[in-house]
Design a protein around this motif. Structure first.
Motif: not given
Length: 359
Positions: A275, A277-279, A281, A283, A337-338, A356-359
């Motif tokens: 999470k 990491t997703a924050n 990243m 798009l 969220g990825l 992986c990429t961010k949704k």
């Protein structure tokens, strides 16, 4: 994964023999190690077959003297273990003994087990009950192994880093063109350890900038390893503890990289790290996760090694992580969220790469 979905085809007598091997496993392990350390296997191998008298009379490539009594008990058990065999007065190296002596993976695993795990595994039962690495007390008063790495006894430190890097190093040639295919300007190596991946990236791509994120003790090791003039301006560092509620984190990088990193944490901790990491990243950012999933191994021998390594985490490293089934990561990545854009298995000695990429 097809090697655990049916019972073994084995005679009851042989199964009972396998059970005895488990019962005497600590003896077998130390005998194998001593046959190497005293140079006995090497002497038998070099000679192509030699007598006990000759073994006792030669230096055997070791500075450690051994009595006739010691030589005798090691040779006898070595035959029972299938490491050597005897023809008349002559001892010969058997196939298992050959791999024990010459196979780099086997020696790496054996040294890791001896210097890091053997003593601490006595506390496995307690670790399973408490969820804490009870066997870590052999190295001092630490909550987890990772901050202690830089202060381990030299032999233990060497064995740990050799084990940690052995498997991933065999995958580098395949991984570099996959991860750096889009010519990223900035790659963040999360859990960068000694900076070996960072150095490899800089060698492969003359323009990529790398930031290593890790604990302060690991950053100190990485700084020393990456101190060359050609790397000073291309590798940066961020000291961080990703178990904190709001850890320091590099934002907006092109690539985020985690190599054999997330298996060092529990599922709850992995989710939190993903999470964070997703924050961080955008798009357009990509997260590459390199892991050795036990269900994606090419054979039962590889899965055996992976599942055995899980117990190192239980008793020594942190008490709550393991080598995971791939479906666990798929679920956690989604919850963070990825999305997994693509995945490739069978890299190197059994690695899987998730992009992986961010949704």
């Amino acid at each position: 994964m097809h090697f655990y979905n049916h019972p073994k085809s084995i005679h009851a007598f042989d199964a009972k023999f396998e059970a005895q091997k488990i019962a005497f496993a600590p003896v077998s392990f130390q005998v194998a190690r001593c046959l190497i350390e005293f140079g006995i296997l090497a002497a038998i191998d070099i000679s192509g077959g030699t007598s006990r008298t000759a073994l006792a009379a030669t230096p055997k490539g070791s500075s450690k003297p051994i009595s006739d009594y010691g030589l005798g008990v090691l040779l006898d058990m070595g035959m029972s273990m299938g490491l050597i065999w005897q023809e008349g007065e002559y001892f010969h190296l058997d196939k298992t003994g050959h791999f024990l002596l010459h196979d780099e993976m086997t020696r790496t695993n054996l040294n890791f087990m001896h210097h890091i795990c053997y003593q601490g595994m006595f506390s496995l039962e307690q670790a399973l009950l408490t969820g804490k690495p009870e066997g870590l007390t052999q190295f001092g008063d630490w909550k987890t192994l990772y901050p202690a790495l830089s202060s381990l006894p030299e032999a233990a430190k060497e064995s740990w880093f050799s084990f940690d890097q052995f498997y991933s190093d065999h995958a580098f040639d395949t991984l570099l063109p996959l991860v750096l295919a889009d010519k990223p300007a900035h790659l963040v190596d999360i859990g960068g350890n000694t900076g070996k991946w960072a150095r490899s990236c800089c060698s492969y791509d003359n323009h990529v900038q790398v930031t290593i994120m890790d604990l302060p003790q690991q950053i100190a090791l990485a700084r020393r390893a990456c101190s060359g003039a050609d790397l000073v301006k291309r590798i940066q560092y961020l000291e961080t503890n990703l178990l904190e509620s709001n850890p320091a984190f590099v934002e907006g990088a092109d690539i985020y990289w985690m190599s054999q990193f997330l298996d060092c944490f529990s599922k709850k901790q992995i989710l939190n790290i993903l999470k964070h990491t997703a924050n961080a990243m955008t798009l357009d950012s990509k997260l590459f996760i390199l892991e050795t999933f036990w269900d994606k191994q090419p054979n039962a021998a590889s899965a055996y090694c992976i599942n055995a390594t899980s117990l190192y985490f239980t008793a020594i490293a942190n008490g709550n992580s393991r080598m995971y089934h791939s479906k666990v990561f798929i679920e956690l990545i989604d919850k963070a969220g990825l999305s997994i854009d693509w995945q490739q298995h069978g890299i190197g000695l059994g690695h899987s790469l998730l992009c992986c990429t961010k949704k």
